[in-house]
Motif scaffolding. Sequence first.
Motif, PDB file in Angstrom:
ATOM      1  N   GLU A  73       0.819  -1.198   0.000  1.00 31.13           N
ATOM      2  CA  GLU A  73       0.000   0.000   0.000  1.00 31.13           C
ATOM      3  C   GLU A  73       0.863   1.262   0.000  1.00 31.13           C
ATOM      4  OE1 GLU A  73      -3.137   0.007   2.793  1.00 31.13           O
ATOM      5  OE2 GLU A  73      -3.688  -2.061   2.459  1.00 31.13           O
ATOM      6  N   ALA A  74       1.905   1.267  -0.823  1.00 32.47           N
ATOM      7  CA  ALA A  74       2.730   2.470  -0.942  1.00 32.47           C
ATOM      8  C   ALA A  74       1.868   3.631  -1.422  1.00 32.47           C
ATOM      9  CB  ALA A  74       3.868   2.214  -1.922  1.00 32.47           C
ATOM     10  N   PRO A  75       2.053   4.842  -0.867  1.00 30.73           N
ATOM     11  CA  PRO A  75       1.168   5.952  -1.167  1.00 30.73           C
ATOM     12  C   PRO A  75       1.262   6.382  -2.624  1.00 30.73           C
ATOM     13  CG  PRO A  75       3.092   6.681   0.063  1.00 30.73           C
ATOM     14  CD  PRO A  75       3.146   5.201   0.029  1.00 30.73           C
ATOM     15  N   LYS A  76       0.120   6.699  -3.184  1.00 30.78           N
ATOM     16  CA  LYS A  76       0.067   7.176  -4.562  1.00 30.78           C
ATOM     17  C   LYS A  76      -0.503   8.588  -4.636  1.00 30.78           C
ATOM     18  CE  LYS A  76      -0.509   2.510  -6.455  1.00 30.78           C
ATOM     19  NZ  LYS A  76      -1.382   1.604  -7.251  1.00 30.78           N
ATOM     20  N   GLY A  77      -1.350   8.953  -3.642  1.00 31.05           N
ATOM     21  CA  GLY A  77      -2.046  10.224  -3.737  1.00 31.05           C
ATOM     22  C   GLY A  77      -1.174  11.416  -3.399  1.00 31.05           C
ATOM     23  N   LEU A  78      -0.261  11.282  -2.418  1.00 34.28           N
ATOM     24  CA  LEU A  78       0.564  12.403  -1.986  1.00 34.28           C
ATOM     25  C   LEU A  78       2.008  12.174  -2.400  1.00 34.28           C
ATOM     26  CD1 LEU A  78      -0.830  13.011   1.622  1.00 34.28           C
ATOM     27  CD2 LEU A  78      -1.387  14.247  -0.475  1.00 34.28           C
ATOM     28  N   PRO A  79       2.673  13.185  -2.951  1.00 38.76           N
ATOM     29  CA  PRO A  79       4.069  13.011  -3.371  1.00 38.76           C
ATOM     30  C   PRO A  79       4.993  12.894  -2.172  1.00 38.76           C
ATOM     31  CG  PRO A  79       3.391  15.296  -3.648  1.00 38.76           C
ATOM     32  CD  PRO A  79       2.158  14.521  -3.252  1.00 38.76           C
ATOM     33  N   ARG A  80       6.040  12.062  -2.310  1.00 38.49           N
ATOM     34  CA  ARG A  80       6.977  11.851  -1.212  1.00 38.49           C
ATOM     35  C   ARG A  80       8.045  12.940  -1.145  1.00 38.49           C
ATOM     36  NH1 ARG A  80       6.733   6.176  -2.608  1.00 38.49           N
ATOM     37  NH2 ARG A  80       8.482   6.545  -4.023  1.00 38.49           N
ATOM     38  N   ARG A  81       8.503  13.431  -2.312  1.00 40.03           N
ATOM     39  CA  ARG A  81       9.682  14.300  -2.326  1.00 40.03           C
ATOM     40  C   ARG A  81       9.515  15.562  -1.477  1.00 40.03           C
ATOM     41  NH1 ARG A  81      14.070  14.154  -5.422  1.00 40.03           N
ATOM     42  NH2 ARG A  81      13.115  12.605  -6.792  1.00 40.03           N
ATOM     43  N   PRO A  82       8.418  16.348  -1.621  1.00 36.38           N
ATOM     44  CA  PRO A  82       8.290  17.551  -0.778  1.00 36.38           C
ATOM     45  C   PRO A  82       8.256  17.218   0.711  1.00 36.38           C
ATOM     46  CG  PRO A  82       6.742  17.614  -2.620  1.00 36.38           C
ATOM     47  CD  PRO A  82       7.314  16.233  -2.586  1.00 36.38           C
ATOM     48  N   ARG A  83       7.563  16.118   1.067  1.00 35.62           N
ATOM     49  CA  ARG A  83       7.492  15.729   2.465  1.00 35.62           C
ATOM     50  C   ARG A  83       8.856  15.285   2.970  1.00 35.62           C
ATOM     51  NH1 ARG A  83       5.414  16.333   7.480  1.00 35.62           N
ATOM     52  NH2 ARG A  83       4.839  14.354   8.483  1.00 35.62           N
ATOM     53  N   PHE A  84       9.601  14.564   2.131  1.00 38.27           N
ATOM     54  CA  PHE A  84      10.931  14.113   2.548  1.00 38.27           C
ATOM     55  C   PHE A  84      11.846  15.319   2.770  1.00 38.27           C
ATOM     56  CE2 PHE A  84      15.182  12.318   1.875  1.00 38.27           C
ATOM     57  CZ  PHE A  84      15.126  11.240   2.741  1.00 38.27           C
ATOM     58  N   THR A  85      11.757  16.308   1.887  1.00 39.76           N
ATOM     59  CA  THR A  85      12.555  17.521   2.055  1.00 39.76           C
ATOM     60  C   THR A  85      12.190  18.231   3.359  1.00 39.76           C
ATOM     61  OG1 THR A  85      12.673  17.771  -0.350  1.00 39.76           O
ATOM     62  CG2 THR A  85      13.161  19.716   0.987  1.00 39.76           C
ATOM     63  N   GLN A  86      10.890  18.290   3.663  1.00 47.09           N
ATOM     64  CA  GLN A  86      10.440  18.916   4.915  1.00 47.09           C
ATOM     65  C   GLN A  86      10.989  18.163   6.127  1.00 47.09           C
ATOM     66  OE1 GLN A  86       6.311  18.358   5.846  1.00 47.09           O
ATOM     67  NE2 GLN A  86       6.168  20.282   7.002  1.00 47.09           N
TER      68      GLN A  86
ATOM     69  N   ARG B 119       1.841   7.807   3.214  1.00 48.97           N
ATOM     70  CA  ARG B 119       3.070   8.421   2.712  1.00 48.97           C
ATOM     71  C   ARG B 119       4.174   8.392   3.768  1.00 48.97           C
ATOM     72  NH1 ARG B 119       2.450  14.556   2.506  1.00 48.97           N
ATOM     73  NH2 ARG B 119       2.501  14.072   4.729  1.00 48.97           N
ATOM     74  N   ASP B 120       3.830   8.754   5.016  1.00 51.28           N
ATOM     75  CA  ASP B 120       4.844   8.832   6.060  1.00 51.28           C
ATOM     76  C   ASP B 120       5.372   7.457   6.457  1.00 51.28           C
ATOM     77  OD1 ASP B 120       4.652  11.525   6.011  1.00 51.28           O
ATOM     78  OD2 ASP B 120       3.677  11.765   7.962  1.00 51.28           O
ATOM     79  N   VAL B 121       4.521   6.436   6.443  1.00 49.31           N
ATOM     80  CA  VAL B 121       4.989   5.081   6.739  1.00 49.31           C
ATOM     81  C   VAL B 121       6.018   4.654   5.696  1.00 49.31           C
ATOM     82  CG1 VAL B 121       4.307   2.645   6.726  1.00 49.31           C
ATOM     83  CG2 VAL B 121       2.992   4.295   8.058  1.00 49.31           C
TER      84      VAL B 121
END
Length: 551
Positions: free
Chosen positions: A7-20, A161-163
């Motif tokens: 169930e890897a996230p598809k709706g929210l992008p990872r890159r901006p969150r990872f940068t944050q 996304r965070d998991v």
Amino acid sequence: MSLASREAPKGLPRRPRFTQLIRIARRNGLLPWRRLDFGTDPAGSDLRAEQAEGLRRALEEAGGAWVKFGQVLSTRDDVLPPEWGAALAQLQRQVAPAPWPEVRALLQRELGAPVGDVFLEFDEEPVAAASIAQVHRAVLVSGAEVAVKVQRPGVDAEVRRDVDIALRTIRRLAAVYPELRRLRATEIAQQYGDDLLRQIDFRREALNLAALGAQGAGTHLRVPAAFPELSTQRVLVMEFLPGRTLSELIADPAADRSGLEDAARTVVSAFVRQVAIDGVYHADLHPGNIMILPSGEPALIDFGSVGRLDRQTREAVQDMVIAYLQEDTQTISDGILALAPIRPGADEAAFRREFGQFLVEELGPGARVDVATADAMAVLVRRYGIAPPAEFVAAARGFAILEGTLRATLPSFDLLETARDIASEQLQEQLAPANMGRLAADQVMGALPVLRRLPRRLERISGAVERGDLSVNIRVLADRRDRVLLAAVVRQVLGSGVAVVAGVLGLLLLVLPLGSGAALDPHVTGSVLGGAALVLLAAVGVDVVRTRRGR
């Protein structure tokens, strides 16, 4: 493949969150990763405490799944040094609630009706707000007072996304730190990630609540009643229970702690019964999930993490508990090997000796069980290639979480001795005359399918005997050790036979008067054959010694 991987996230992008998250980690002194100290050297205690406090601040700032990860990891002092665990235990469980207009909109979408049509009263201010959901007190049109657990708007996609990011981060940390690899931090994080993804579906939690409520009779532990007709994927409605959690009592030095030991014994009794007898147990009994009601009666809340044991595993647990009460280490070993066979080629006798010593030293009279005890047992069984069923491991993890909760609440509480006494009482209760009829009926019901097929099978056997075509297949040498032993015996017999033949021929060539016209010198040939016979006999002797040592 795990749930988190599927169930890897598809709706929210990872890159901006990872940068944050990188910015948050750098701001709180967690980067570069190689500076972090996960060791146990007393000289680094101050540095670890400083870094652990930075991690607590970073997790709270990141919010969502990160707070939840930190909360569950705070109970695993077998994975983290004490300084890290102590800081994570201070993570906020009460966070700022979501805005009421967003919560009301989510409620109306999930319930399919305005809030006022479903509830006579609804408190806009939540009684509790956590990183995943918040709880509001309400009154149904029927007059029943209920607790409405509402998922924070948008948190579903954020958690997924965070998991995913958390698992990637822990894999990178494990690649850098041997201590994390040795403690299987990646595997543990994967388990927690899967568990967290299951918790964000409140329909599963409603089923868990109903299952625990159905078996709650006789445990003296309150479980709120569920309202499944009003519960959805993001909303859970259940009976409202007033009281204070153990987390609140621990944080309040002035709190009345009288009666806590009796409440703790009740919780332990319920957990032992849930695991060994009922097969459905609360797997996340941290201090925030155990409540003390005004009457002093304990109650459980938050049913997102509930484990289940099948009948075979449950019966194996019961057999091992009985053997433990009788100090029968041999039967306990039998139970472990029945659940998970030993690795082919491993020394079963050595495992039984080592496991028996472990039981005497770590779980004997006067011992104190903790998470390190469970971890030591896991290391022992892994060394012999034993992989217990996942549900058995989950139950052990649940017991470890409960142990951490009781240690934080009542440091002098002897969990092992209490569990031993409770298990003895519950087993005696199961063998009481009033319950013998039910046990006998269960056994008869279990045997009915076999009894129903028995006449047909007997008829087939008798028919085969009359026709003379009855055959019996026996699986010999099913055990790999038997096959190895047979191969060694065959090898030794053949080697001995060849050596004897070579030796006899060599002796004949040496002693018999043969003519000198032979193509080969008989004395040289006899000497070669005699030498070969001696070498073969020596090799057979070495093989015999090795075979005996390997048995």
